[in-house]
Motif scaffolding. Structure first.
Motif, PDB file in Angstrom:
ATOM      1  N   GLU A 240     -23.637 -57.014  54.164  1.00  0.00           N
ATOM      2  CA  GLU A 240     -23.481 -58.343  54.738  1.00  0.00           C
ATOM      3  C   GLU A 240     -22.172 -58.940  54.272  1.00  0.00           C
ATOM      4  O   GLU A 240     -21.847 -58.897  53.082  1.00  0.00           O
ATOM      5  CB  GLU A 240     -24.623 -59.254  54.266  1.00  0.00           C
ATOM      6  N   ILE A 293     -22.434 -64.651  59.461  1.00  0.00           N
ATOM      7  CA  ILE A 293     -22.711 -63.504  58.594  1.00  0.00           C
ATOM      8  C   ILE A 293     -22.816 -62.267  59.477  1.00  0.00           C
ATOM      9  O   ILE A 293     -23.607 -62.234  60.430  1.00  0.00           O
ATOM     10  CB  ILE A 293     -24.006 -63.715  57.790  1.00  0.00           C
ATOM     11  N   PHE A 294     -21.984 -61.289  59.182  1.00  0.00           N
ATOM     12  CA  PHE A 294     -22.057 -60.021  59.906  1.00  0.00           C
ATOM     13  C   PHE A 294     -22.866 -59.035  59.068  1.00  0.00           C
ATOM     14  O   PHE A 294     -22.661 -58.926  57.861  1.00  0.00           O
ATOM     15  CB  PHE A 294     -20.655 -59.449  60.151  1.00  0.00           C
ATOM     16  N   ILE A 295     -23.765 -58.368  59.744  1.00  0.00           N
ATOM     17  CA  ILE A 295     -24.551 -57.340  59.059  1.00  0.00           C
ATOM     18  C   ILE A 295     -24.105 -55.995  59.621  1.00  0.00           C
ATOM     19  O   ILE A 295     -24.342 -55.691  60.793  1.00  0.00           O
ATOM     20  CB  ILE A 295     -26.064 -57.524  59.269  1.00  0.00           C
TER      21      ILE A 295
ATOM     22  N   LEU B  26     -25.347 -68.225  61.408  1.00  0.00           N
ATOM     23  CA  LEU B  26     -25.309 -67.303  62.533  1.00  0.00           C
ATOM     24  C   LEU B  26     -25.139 -65.889  61.993  1.00  0.00           C
ATOM     25  O   LEU B  26     -24.248 -65.620  61.194  1.00  0.00           O
ATOM     26  CB  LEU B  26     -24.138 -67.666  63.461  1.00  0.00           C
ATOM     27  N   ARG B  27     -26.022 -65.002  62.419  1.00  0.00           N
ATOM     28  CA  ARG B  27     -25.976 -63.626  61.922  1.00  0.00           C
ATOM     29  C   ARG B  27     -25.726 -62.686  63.095  1.00  0.00           C
ATOM     30  O   ARG B  27     -26.403 -62.774  64.122  1.00  0.00           O
ATOM     31  CB  ARG B  27     -27.292 -63.261  61.222  1.00  0.00           C
ATOM     32  N   ILE B  28     -24.749 -61.831  62.934  1.00  0.00           N
ATOM     33  CA  ILE B  28     -24.400 -60.896  64.006  1.00  0.00           C
ATOM     34  C   ILE B  28     -24.423 -59.485  63.434  1.00  0.00           C
ATOM     35  O   ILE B  28     -23.819 -59.218  62.385  1.00  0.00           O
ATOM     36  CB  ILE B  28     -23.003 -61.217  64.598  1.00  0.00           C
ATOM     37  N   GLN B  29     -25.132 -58.616  64.115  1.00  0.00           N
ATOM     38  CA  GLN B  29     -25.275 -57.246  63.636  1.00  0.00           C
ATOM     39  C   GLN B  29     -24.157 -56.359  64.199  1.00  0.00           C
ATOM     40  O   GLN B  29     -23.823 -56.458  65.380  1.00  0.00           O
ATOM     41  CB  GLN B  29     -26.627 -56.710  64.093  1.00  0.00           C
TER      42      GLN B  29
END
Lengths: 300, 434
Positions: A240, A293-295, B26-29
């Motif tokens: 993350e 947040i990039f996962i 905001l969460r982006i995979q």
């Protein structure tokens, strides 16, 4: 006895001196009272009688001799009497001296006994005085100790009371502070929760709106095209990264939050989000999110 | 008991979730990336001496990194500045050029015939130094120093040791004269500095490095019949270790360097795998099957051998424990899997695999039994792992000529090995240099 002598050395010395003086005076008196010395002895005259005159002279001489013998015997008797008188006087003097000495000795003994008695009395008086003093001192000491103990007990009691009061005050203050902090925390948590729920709702509407979905898809695509996936980024990787952007889409910060990948992977992820800058902007500026947040979870 | 309010319960639930964010964000995979080489700039190294150096160190480093397929060095003409000391480096400049990593360096004289090379590696996007290093090198061997630098940079950036200082051996066939000339060649991993260590008009085959990199076993037909020789590289001294009647082939060193597995036709003419001591004594038979058993390869622990056998019809790979027990088949996918080589970690086999009529290099996952085709030629052969396990070198055909190529074990990066001219085959990668 020695002690007695030591204590009365001066008086004893004086007594001895006085007695000595008395004896000296008496002896001197005896010497002074002695009769004068005897008249000198004259030897008889040597003469030869020759006539009647001579005879008469002889008879006279004989008479004279007889009278001389008489005088001589008288003198001897007087002398004897004088001697006897002297002896008698001497014996009397001796007796008197002896009596005086005895009297003195008795006086002396009497004096000594008196002094001893006095000393004993003084000693006893001293003992009594001392005992009395000791008793008084003990009384004073006990009195002092009692006073001190009472003082100490009083002080302790006061101290304890003060301590308890302080303790109680502190406990109350703490209790109060805790109660307030708890209330504040509760309020904070509720506020935070409300904010989170609001943000969540906002995100949900963003993610469910067509505009929002298009924007998120564009960002995703841009980051994926900029991620040079290292060989070590295998399925199972989960990293993350929190990215901060400003309204133009410029990336101003990238922070790895959690990552099970190696350093090469982490470097590649930071490079990917930095190179993706500026990120696409949403068609509706209201949808803009300052942090994303990039996962990174690569598939095979 | 006090009743809990709803928010408290919600909070408790939220705090139980391991992935619960501190605040909703905001969460982006991201599930995909690109298989591109990482852009890197290797700036020409500064030189403070008088006479020009005989070698451009930075160019060799850049060439090595490019040959790995993992890095794309930037063209020098595109560089807007050429710093050689850290103080002169401006990360923002390089960010504009879309470069992830910058390498700068400086060469300074260090006594007669020697120089000191100082180099620095920067992560442009994190703005931090990744390496500051200095090494001494003789002026007449700057190439080795450049390969070492490339190895260090590669390891720092990928987490995998570089193999630019290692060597390869291969067989070349020269058909230019009246008769063919077979040569056994040892060269740098990039193909530079080739040295012939054996030469014969009769075929030379199957070179194999000893684990310490000092000896080579190979097959030569120079006596008219096949024989296995072991040759010391430093002295050139060699001796035959197997000259049995019939076939003597496919030598493979045990991991401890004390034994050799090889294929012998034996008394009945049937090919089987044997193990002998490195001096040729103490021969032991490993397979007894009437089918062909050949091309043995040792597991890294030295306890078992992989080999090719056609006992089931077509060639497949089997594993035989040297302590006993029947061989176990390990490949099932496809009709043709042959010439196994084991990865340094023992988890993967590189094989020649028939892929819809084409012979290609494939990786067999030994845990899962899956086969993954890595090369795309028609007649690819002789795979050999680099000592870091990340690359496989093999022979392929290009416009009718046999050439050498390498592919990353994930199949994403393929490259030709430059500088190998003529008909070259059977490449083998050396172990790390000691």
């Amino acid at each position: 006895m020695l002690e007695f002598i030591r204590e009365h050395a001066l008086s004893l010395a004086a007594a001895v001196a006085i007695h000595g003086l008395l004896v000296a005076v008496m002896v001197a008196g005896l010497s002074l009272g002695r009769p004068p010395a005897e008249p000198a002895y004259r030897p008889p005259v040597q003469a030869t009688v020759v006539d009647a005159s001579e005879l008469k002279a002889a008879a006279e001489r004989k008479e004279q001799e007889r009278r001389a013998e008489e005088r001589r015997q008288e003198a001897a008797a007087a002398e004897k009497e004088r001697q006897e008188e002297l002896a008698r006087q001497r014996a009397e003097a001796e007796r008197e001296a002896r009596q005086e000495a005895e009297r003195q000795a008795s006086l002396e003994a009497e004096e000594k006994a008196r002094e001893a008695r006095l000393a004993e009395e003084r000693r006893k008086a001293e003992e009594i005085r001392k005992a009395e003093e000791a008793r008084k001192a003990e009384e004073r000491r006990q009195e002092e100790a009692r006073r001190k103990a009472e003082e100490e007990a009083r002080r302790k009691a006061e101290e304890e009371a003060r301590r308890k009061a302080e303790e109680e005050a502190r406990r109350r203050a703490e209790e109060e502070a805790r109660r307030k902090a708890e209330a504040a925390r509760q309020a904070d948590l509720e506020r935070q929760l409300r904010a989170e729920i609001e943000a969540e709702e906002r995100l949900m509407s963003l993610q469910s709106s067509a505009e929002g979905q298009a924007w998120i898809g564009a960002i995703q695509d841009r980051v994926e095209r900029n991620w040079i996936r290292p060989a070590s980024a295998t399925p199972g990787l989960q990293c993350e990264v929190r990215v901060s952007q400003i309204p133009g889409g410029q990336v101003v910060g990238a922070e790895i939050l959690r990552c099970n990948g190696d350093e090469t992977v982490q470097r590649s992820i930071v490079a990917a989000v930095m190179k993706a800058s500026p990120l696409p902007t949403p068609s509706d500026p209201a949808l803009f999110e300052r942090t994303i947040i990039f996962i990174f979870e690569p598939e095979d | 008991m006090k009743r809990l309010s709803l928010p408290v319960i919600l909070l408790a639930l939220l705090s139980c979730l391991p992935w619960a964010p501190a605040a909703a964000e905001l969460r982006i995979q991201i599930t995909r990336g690109v298989s591109e080489a990482v852009p890197i700039a290797v700036v020409p190294f500064g030189w403070s001496g008088g006479q020009a150096l005989p070698l451009d160190v930075a160019a060799v480093v850049a060439g090595d990194l490019a040959s790995s397929g993992r890095f794309a060095p930037m063209d020098r003409r595109d560089m807007v500045s050429m710093p050689s000391v850290p103080d002169d480096l401006v990360p923002a400049d390089w960010r504009l050029l879309n470069v992830d990593v910058v390498v700068i360096g400086q060469v300074v004289p260090a006594g007669p015939g020697k120089v000191e090379i100082r180099f620095h590696v920067f992560d442009v996007y994190r703005g931090q130094a990744l390496m500051d290093y200095s090494l001494e090198a003789p002026v007449n061997n700057l190439r080795a120093a450049a390969h070492r630098i490339a190895d260090m940079i590669f390891e720092r950036l990928t987490g995998v040791p570089g193999v630019f200082s290692t060597r390869i051996a291969y067989v070349s066939v020269d058909r230019s004269g009246d008769q063919e000339v077979y040569r056994l060649v040892v060269a740098d991993a990039d193909g530079a500095s080739p040295t012939v260590i054996a030469e014969s008009p009769e075929p030379i085959m199957s070179p194999a490095w000893s684990p310490d990199g000092r000896r080579m076993a190979y097959v030569s037909f120079e006596s008219g019949n096949s024989a296995v020789y072991v040759q010391e590289l430093a002295t050139g001294r060699r001796k035959p270790v197997s000259e049995a009647p019939g076939i003597n082939g496919a030598p493979a060193w045990s991991p401890d360097g004390r034994r050799l597995a090889m294929t012998l036709s034996g008394v009945d003419g049937n090919l089987d795998v044997f193990v002998v001591n490195a001096d040729g004594s103490g021969r032991q038979r490993v397979t007894t099957n009437p089918a062909i058993d050949t091309e043995a390869a040792w597991a890294p622990d030295g306890r078992s051998l992989f080999f090719t056998s056609d006992r089931a019809g077509g060639p497949q790979i089997y594993q035989r424990n040297l302590a006993g027990g029947p061989p176990r088949r390990v490949t099932f996918e496809g009709v043709y899997n042959a010439r196994p080589r084991v990865s340094p970690d023992g988890k993967t086999l590189a094989v020649v695999h028939n892929d819809r009529g084409n012979y290609r290099i494939a990786a067999v996952d030994l845990d899962r039994g899956t086969v993954r085709v890595l090369s795309d030629g028609r007649q690819d052969e002789s795979p050999s792992f680099a000592p870091n396990g990340s690359l496989i070198i093999y022979a392929t055909r290009d416009r009718g000529e046999a050439v050498l190529a390498a592919v990353s074990v994930d199949g994403r990066v393929q490259q030709r090995i430059a500088s190998t001219e003529g008909d070259v085959r059977e490449p083998v990668w050396s172990p790390y240099r000691e």
